[in-house]
Design a protein around this motif. Structure first.
Motif, short mmCIF file in Angstrom:
data_model
loop_
_atom_site.label_atom_id
_atom_site.label_comp_id
_atom_site.label_asym_id
_atom_site.label_seq_id
_atom_site.Cartn_x
_atom_site.Cartn_y
_atom_site.Cartn_z
N SER A 1 0.81 -1.36 -0.05
CA SER A 1 0.26 -0.10 -0.29
C SER A 1 0.75 1.11 -0.45
O SER A 1 0.63 2.61 0.28
N ASN A 2 2.35 1.06 -0.26
CA ASN A 2 3.17 2.18 -0.47
C ASN A 2 3.33 2.90 1.23
O ASN A 2 3.18 4.37 0.58
N LYS A 3 3.00 2.49 2.13
CA LYS A 3 2.57 2.93 3.95
C LYS A 3 4.02 2.23 4.47
O LYS A 3 4.34 2.84 5.20
N TYR A 4 4.77 2.05 3.47
CA TYR A 4 6.00 1.14 4.83
C TYR A 4 7.36 2.92 4.08
O TYR A 4 7.52 3.29 3.55
N PRO A 5 7.75 3.37 5.26
CA PRO A 5 8.71 4.34 5.27
C PRO A 5 9.47 4.24 4.91
O PRO A 5 10.08 3.06 5.26
N TYR A 6 9.81 5.04 3.91
CA TYR A 6 11.29 5.09 3.32
C TYR A 6 12.06 6.04 3.38
O TYR A 6 11.33 6.97 2.85
N LYS A 7 12.91 5.98 3.71
CA LYS A 7 13.80 7.25 4.24
C LYS A 7 15.85 7.25 3.38
O LYS A 7 15.98 6.16 4.27
N PRO A 8 15.76 6.89 2.42
CA PRO A 8 17.51 6.35 1.82
C PRO A 8 18.09 7.09 1.65
O PRO A 8 18.00 8.71 2.16
N GLU A 9 19.31 7.07 2.48
CA GLU A 9 20.04 7.95 2.51
C GLU A 9 21.99 7.30 1.90
O GLU A 9 21.61 5.85 1.59
N GLN A 10 22.39 8.15 1.67
CA GLN A 10 24.15 7.28 1.66
C GLN A 10 24.47 6.36 2.78
O GLN A 10 24.94 6.88 4.05
N THR A 11 25.34 4.82 2.94
CA THR A 11 25.34 3.99 3.54
C THR A 11 26.76 3.59 3.30
O THR A 11 26.18 2.60 1.99
N ASP A 12 27.74 3.27 4.69
CA ASP A 12 28.53 2.37 4.64
C ASP A 12 28.17 1.03 4.51
O ASP A 12 27.88 0.26 4.92
N MET A 13 27.94 0.72 3.03
CA MET A 13 27.76 -0.89 2.86
C MET A 13 28.11 -2.06 3.24
O MET A 13 27.87 -3.14 4.20
N VAL A 14 29.77 -1.48 3.65
CA VAL A 14 30.50 -2.48 4.52
C VAL A 14 30.85 -2.99 5.89
O VAL A 14 30.18 -3.88 6.68
N ARG A 15 29.72 -1.74 6.27
CA ARG A 15 30.21 -1.50 7.94
C ARG A 15 28.11 -2.24 7.64
O ARG A 15 28.24 -3.10 8.66
N LEU A 16 27.59 -1.62 7.16
CA LEU A 16 25.68 -2.30 7.78
C LEU A 16 26.01 -4.02 7.27
O LEU A 16 25.26 -3.89 7.96
N VAL A 17 26.34 -4.47 6.25
CA VAL A 17 26.89 -5.73 5.92
C VAL A 17 27.28 -6.14 7.21
O VAL A 17 26.59 -7.26 7.74
N ARG A 18 28.61 -5.84 7.54
CA ARG A 18 28.84 -6.40 8.91
C ARG A 18 28.17 -6.64 10.12
O ARG A 18 28.00 -7.39 11.20
N THR A 19 27.64 -5.74 10.51
CA THR A 19 26.48 -5.16 11.64
C THR A 19 24.95 -5.63 11.53
O THR A 19 24.95 -6.77 12.33
N THR A 20 25.47 -6.03 10.20
CA THR A 20 23.78 -7.27 9.92
C THR A 20 24.15 -8.38 10.45
O THR A 20 22.74 -8.95 10.90
N ILE A 21 25.59 -8.49 9.78
CA ILE A 21 24.67 -10.34 10.03
C ILE A 21 25.63 -10.08 11.74
O ILE A 21 25.17 -11.97 11.98
N ALA A 22 26.28 -9.56 12.59
CA ALA A 22 26.75 -9.41 13.59
C ALA A 22 25.32 -9.54 14.87
O ALA A 22 25.52 -10.74 15.75
#
Length: 453
Positions: A310-331
């Motif tokens: 329904s396009n009601k999910y909050p969507y807030k794109p931003e410049q993100t460090d992908m290496v750090r994000l992937v490591r944090t998610t796995i951790a």
């Protein structure tokens, strides 16, 4: 009325018009043939019978021995014909009056010379007409001479000008027919192209606008059918939107309503864990806790699916460090994966990789993949996280050694609402993805852009 407005009837009318134009052209040629303009263009030309009749008519009006009446007749004839010579010889054989430059005239008029003159004038040049003054032999005669070429019987229809004008009329008729036919078929082509453009839907979710019916013919009937189809399609899409809205509302309401009793069950299970139980009881409590946890994930996924569709999910794109994000998610999942007995393999290449994404959506997407592996590929006891690439495009892979999609009983690996949520989240962040599965395991691959390149 429909038959009269049909394209067939209109084109038959054009052909009939072309056929009718042929006798019209012939009539025009006839009018041209007798027109003063055409006669003037072919001058000098005088029909012999016309010259003879006119000369006899005027000679009868002359009065014998009255030179003025002869001059008057000569003057009238002079206005009618060019390049002529006229002579008046009285009853005594005297040449009284001459106009122009007559030729072959005898110096003295008597019976013999007159007969010789008359004989030599037959079929000779110039064309010569002799007529008695006042219609009386004894009153003398008048002579009219003009170049024979001017009174030769010329067939105007064989003249170059007549041929040219006839050819020109035929060309005009053909050109008019071709022009009318061209306009006729151009109109049909433009209407068909307009209908084709209207049929090309740039977005499958949108219904193209109706087109205006220009004429009540075969194409008009096709346009009306197209508009009727659009009306039916609009009604169908409206019903589909209403059903989809009702379905999303139902899912959202169920998700909210199930959360409360599920939270209570979790609290009760947590309390039971503190009680002294037999080994069988502890196993039952652990199994119930796992199922309640799984049910909680399903409810959370149902709510997320409802918000995303329904396009009601909050969507807030931003410049993100992908290496750090992937490591944090796995951790965040590392301890759980070890508890479940998984061998975890991590290989991340690259140091400075950034992408414009929504952090929460990305983490939820990877979380769903890991939950899918824990639930359906636990037998493989392996999960690998790999990040590689160069230039603009990078790839994140999640690999397991489970039985794959086709060999999993119960909730099929990789199917269901979890996969739908992964697809919707990847689409929202413009991340391409694919999944490969066989009896040796499953691989999820996610492709994203490095915005620093």
């Amino acid at each position: 009325m429909r038959r009269l407005n049909s394209l067939t009837a209109r084109y038959i009318f054009i052909i009939l018009m072309a056929i009718v134009m042929l006798p019209v052209a012939m009539l025009a040629s006839g009018v041209l043939y007798i027109s003063p303009w055409y006669k003037k263009q072919n001058e000098p030309y005088y029909p012999s019978y016309e010259v003879v009749d006119e000369w006899h008519k005027e000679s009868k009006k002359m009065t014998p021995d009255d030179v003025q009446s002869v001059k008057k007749a000569f003057s009238k004839v002079e206005k009618s014909y060019k390049y002529k010579a006229m002579v008046y010889v009285n009853g005594n054989g005297e040449t009284v009056l001459k106009e122009g430059a007559p030729v072959n005239l005898p110096t003295e008029w008597n019976v013999m010379t007159t007969m010789d003159f008359m004989k030599s004038s037959i079929d000779s040049d110039p064309f010569t007409v002799v007529s008695y003054v006042g219609g009386k032999k004894e009153a003398g005669f008048v002579i009219l001479q003009m170049p024979r070429s001017y009174i030769t019987a010329i067939n105007r229809e064989e003249s170059p000008l007549y041929d040219f004008l006839t050819f020109l009329l035929a060309i005009i008729i053909i050109v008019l027919f071709l022009l009318i036919s061209w306009f006729f078929f151009r109109s049909i082509r433009r209407r068909l192209l307009r209908l084709q453009d209207a049929m090309e839907m740039p977005n499958a979710r949108n219904v193209p606008p109706k087109i205006q019916i220009s004429r009540k013919d075969e194409i008009g009937a096709l346009e009306q059918s197209f508009n009727n189809m659009l009306t039916a399609l609009e009604e169908s899409q409206q019903n589909e939107r209403e059903e989809e809205s009702a379905r999303r509302k139902l899912i959202a309401d169920l998700s909210h309503d199930l959360r409360t009793p599920l939270t209570a069950l979790k609290a009760q299970i947590y309390s039971l864990k503190k009680e002294v139980l037999s080994q069988k009881g502890e196993e039952t409590i652990a199994l119930a806790d796992e199922k309640i946890h799984y049910l909680g994930e399903l409810i959370e996924n149902l709510l997320s699916y409802s918000l995303l569709t329904s396009n009601k999910y909050p969507y807030k794109p931003e410049q993100t460090d992908m290496v750090r994000l992937v490591r944090t998610t796995i951790a965040c999942w590392y301890d759980r994966l070890e508890e479940e007995g998984f061998e975890v393999d991590i290989e991340i290449q690259g140091d400075d990789i950034k992408s414009n994404i929504d952090v929460n959506l990305f983490q939820r997407m990877i979380d769903n993949v890991i939950q899918n592996v824990i639930r359906h590929a636990k037998d493989g006891q392996f999960i690998g996280f790999y990040m590689e690439g160069k230039g603009e495009e990078y790839k994140i892979s999640v690999v397991d050694h489970g039985p794959g999609f086709t060999n999993t009983s119960g909730n099929k690996h990789g199917r269901g609402i979890g996969m739908s949520i992964i697809a919707l989240m990847a689409e929202a962040m413009n991340i391409k993805w694919k999944v490969d599965s066989n009896e040796n395991g499953t691989t999820f691959e996610f492709y994203y852009k490095n915005s620093l390149q």
